[in-house]
Design an enzyme around this catalytic site. Structure first.
Site, PDB file in Angstrom:
ATOM      1  N   GLU A 167       0.807  -1.216   0.000  1.00 42.42           N
ATOM      2  CA  GLU A 167       0.000   0.000   0.000  1.00 42.42           C
ATOM      3  C   GLU A 167       0.845   1.274   0.000  1.00 42.42           C
ATOM      4  O   GLU A 167       0.757   2.100   0.926  1.00 42.42           O
ATOM      5  CB  GLU A 167      -0.954   0.025   1.190  1.00 42.42           C
ATOM      6  CG  GLU A 167      -1.978  -1.090   1.141  1.00 42.42           C
ATOM      7  CD  GLU A 167      -3.075  -0.951   2.186  1.00 42.42           C
ATOM      8  OE1 GLU A 167      -2.990  -0.055   3.051  1.00 42.42           O
ATOM      9  OE2 GLU A 167      -4.031  -1.740   2.133  1.00 42.42           O
ATOM     10  N   GLU A 375      -4.849  -8.720   0.799  1.00 41.02           N
ATOM     11  CA  GLU A 375      -5.575  -8.447   2.044  1.00 41.02           C
ATOM     12  C   GLU A 375      -7.056  -8.269   1.744  1.00 41.02           C
ATOM     13  O   GLU A 375      -7.416  -7.601   0.768  1.00 41.02           O
ATOM     14  CB  GLU A 375      -5.104  -7.135   2.711  1.00 41.02           C
ATOM     15  CG  GLU A 375      -3.765  -7.201   3.367  1.00 41.02           C
ATOM     16  CD  GLU A 375      -3.359  -5.871   4.014  1.00 41.02           C
ATOM     17  OE1 GLU A 375      -4.228  -5.076   4.418  1.00 41.02           O
ATOM     18  OE2 GLU A 375      -2.136  -5.637   4.095  1.00 41.02           O
TER      19      GLU A 375
HETATM   20  C1  BGP Z   1      -4.237  -2.011   5.389  1.00 38.91           C
HETATM   21  C2  BGP Z   1      -2.844  -2.308   5.868  1.00 38.91           C
HETATM   22  C3  BGP Z   1      -2.778  -3.291   6.987  1.00 38.91           C
HETATM   23  C4  BGP Z   1      -3.926  -3.233   7.962  1.00 38.91           C
HETATM   24  C5  BGP Z   1      -5.259  -3.095   7.260  1.00 38.91           C
HETATM   25  C6  BGP Z   1      -6.434  -2.854   8.191  1.00 38.91           C
HETATM   26  O1  BGP Z   1      -4.295  -0.708   4.963  1.00 38.91           O
HETATM   27  O2  BGP Z   1      -2.042  -2.790   4.824  1.00 38.91           O
HETATM   28  O3  BGP Z   1      -1.528  -3.144   7.576  1.00 38.91           O
HETATM   29  O4  BGP Z   1      -3.716  -2.373   8.981  1.00 38.91           O
HETATM   30  O5  BGP Z   1      -5.228  -2.062   6.330  1.00 38.91           O
HETATM   31  O6  BGP Z   1      -6.469  -1.523   8.527  1.00 38.91           O
HETATM   32  P1  BGP Z   1      -6.866  -0.994   9.942  1.00 38.91           P
HETATM   33  O7  BGP Z   1      -5.932  -1.622  10.885  1.00 38.91           O
HETATM   34  O8  BGP Z   1      -6.742   0.481   9.848  1.00 38.91           O
HETATM   35  O9  BGP Z   1      -8.284  -1.407  10.155  1.00 38.91           O
END
Ligand code: BGP
Length: 474
Positions: A167, A375
């Site tokens: 990201e 993800e």
């Molecule tokens: C993405 C990232 C992750 C993780 C996920 C969930 O943007 O790559 O590292 O954090 O989001 O996000 P959050 O923890 O803000 O809910």
């Protein structure tokens, strides 16, 4: 349409990131990262939470891998902490850091789990931020390439799937425009210039990987938020074009076509924020076309409407888990509005499985590359009841997104794998430990005990049936 299930070698996986699980932030010669510093600044993270201990995966990885094995996981995506390998970002290698990941990878392989390795998931060595401003400077290219090469040399015999950057759009925008991540700047131009550097770094690493003939597949993962127009009014469809030109296609074209989309260039030039693109950049960026797959992190879609020049601008994010979707946008270009057709999570993220199918088809048509979902998941509050965690909401969420994957495959998308976020609960950058994503509950109050949630057993069946149990009744 045939009802064929997923490809036999489909990578049913789950993901994590070093800072969010490892803990042991000072162990075995590791250097400090920008996040080690950021979490110490008052007010920067949710209730001052940090990843100093996180889930202690650094010390408990054997136990975690045993759980993965029990589940039947085919792939585990994790990231290497750059400051464990190079405590100062460059210079002397820390042998203990290399040894940790070598053991982790060996253990995964011994349990028939494919390691999917992210080189950079936001934990930049602090020394490089202090020396030359980190990603904002082109100097980072040399150091990042050196780090990548070190990892390829050490692990490529065991690792087939590499994700260069996680990201890059989020860490640059939140770091340089929205001041929510380190280094906490509010400068559109700095965001775009920094993003440009990430695209150069991606291209340089892909080029090296191909030229040195490492075996396997390489790509980067962009946070992809496909969008719809709020109505069929011309002003809203134009707003949607603006959104794609300055957002999704802006971010992905430079990674996969080596150039920015014209409409985005026109807007950012007018805004005085166009990144400086050197003649040699263009040549390097052509190497980006050698990328093997498009990695996407998919959580939600956006609904887009027109936004006047005195309208709303990019606002704050929901980091408190109170329902309520805050609209934001870019004045004169577009704004996001609530989508009446979907539900929202407690953190205001649209739950839209069909958006994943739709988004993958867009990528397929635009770039003709295989896709890897690195993800996808639901952040929720979980409750322990009598030693169990019943999370039907997570099962529903993942099932519907797997159905969307199946439909995309049926429509021609070459999908390599699907990683949920996340395997165990973990540290959320801005939401601390209350927002949970895992199949395995971590009791942060009680010695980080691991407890399998209902979704653990359900995903076990998904994998055992190669997705068939999700498709029945689709
Ligand atoms: C993405 C990232 C992750 C993780 C996920 C969930 O943007 O790559 O590292 O954090 O989001 O996000 P959050 O923890 O803000 O809910």
């Amino acid at each position: 349409m045939s009802r064929a299930i997923f490809p036999q070698d489909f990578l049913w996986g789950s993901a994590s990131a070093a800072y969010q699980v490892e803990g042991a932030h000072l162990a075995d010669g590791k250097g400090l990262s920008i996040w080690d510093q950021w979490v110490q600044l008052p007010g920067k993270t949710y209730k001052g939470s940090n990843g100093n201990t996180a889930t202690d995966h650094y010390r408990r990885y054997r136990q975690d891998i045993a759980l993965m094995k029990e589940m039947g996981l085919k792939a585990y995506r994790f990231s290497i902490a750059w400051p464990r390998i190079f405590p100062q970002g460059k210079g002397a290698v820390n042998a203990a850091g290399l040894a940790f990941y070598a053991q982790l990878i060996d253990k995964l392989r011994a349990n028939d789990i494919e390691p999917v390795v992210t080189l950079y998931h936001w934990d930049l060595p602090l020394a490089l931020q202090e020396e030359y401003g980190g990603w904002e400077s082109r100097q980072i290219l040399r150091d990042f390439l050196n780090y990548a090469k070190t990892c390829f040399q050490a692990f490529s015999a065991q690792v087939k799937y590499w994700i260069v950057l996680n990201e890059p759009n989020i860490f640059t925008q939140l770091g340089y425009q929205l001041a929510l991540h380190p280094p906490g700047k509010t400068d559109l131009r700095a965001y775009l210039q920094t993003y440009h550097h990430t695209a150069l770094a991606h291209a340089a690493v892909v080029k090296l990987f191909k030229e040195d003939r490492y075996p396997g597949y390489i790509g980067s993962s962009i946070a992809f938020t496909p969008a719809y127009a709020a109505s069929d009014k011309e002003e809203d469809t134009r707003a949607l074009e603006n959104y794609y030109a300055t957002n999704c296609w802006w971010l992905m074209d430079i990674y996969h076509r080596g150039e920015y989309p014209d409409l985005g260039v026109a807007y950012y030039t007018q805004a005085g924020a166009m990144p400086r693109v050197l003649p040699e950049d263009k040549e390097l960026l052509q190497a980006a076309r050698l990328t093997d797959f498009i990695g996407i992190n998919y959580y939600q879609t956006a609904m887009i409407a027109a936004n006047p020049s005195n309208g709303v601008s990019l606002g704050s994010m929901n980091t408190n888990g109170q329902k309520g979707n805050q609209g934001n946008g870019v004045a004169g270009l577009y704004k996001t509005v609530t989508n009446p057709r979907v539900e929202y999570t407690d953190w205001g993220w649209a739950i839209d499985p069909d958006g994943l199918r739709y988004g993958m088809l867009q990528l397929h048509h635009r770039y003709s590359l295989p896709v890897f979902i690195s993800e996808n998941g639901l952040g929720a509050y979980d409750k322990v009841e009598g030693g169990q965690i019943h999370d039907p909401y997570r099962i529903n969420f993942v099932r519907q997104h797997i159905q969307a994957c199946h439909q995309a495959i049926q429509a021609g998308v070459d999908l390599l794998g699907y990683c949920t976020w996340s395997f165990t609960d973990l540290f959320s950058w801005l939401n601390g430990y209350a927002k949970r994503y895992g199949f395995v509950f971590i009791d942060f109050e009680a010695q980080l005990q691991r407890i399998k949630k209902d979704s653990f057993y359900w995903y076990q069946q998904v994998i055992a049936s190669n997705g068939a149990n999700c498709i029945q009744g689709e």
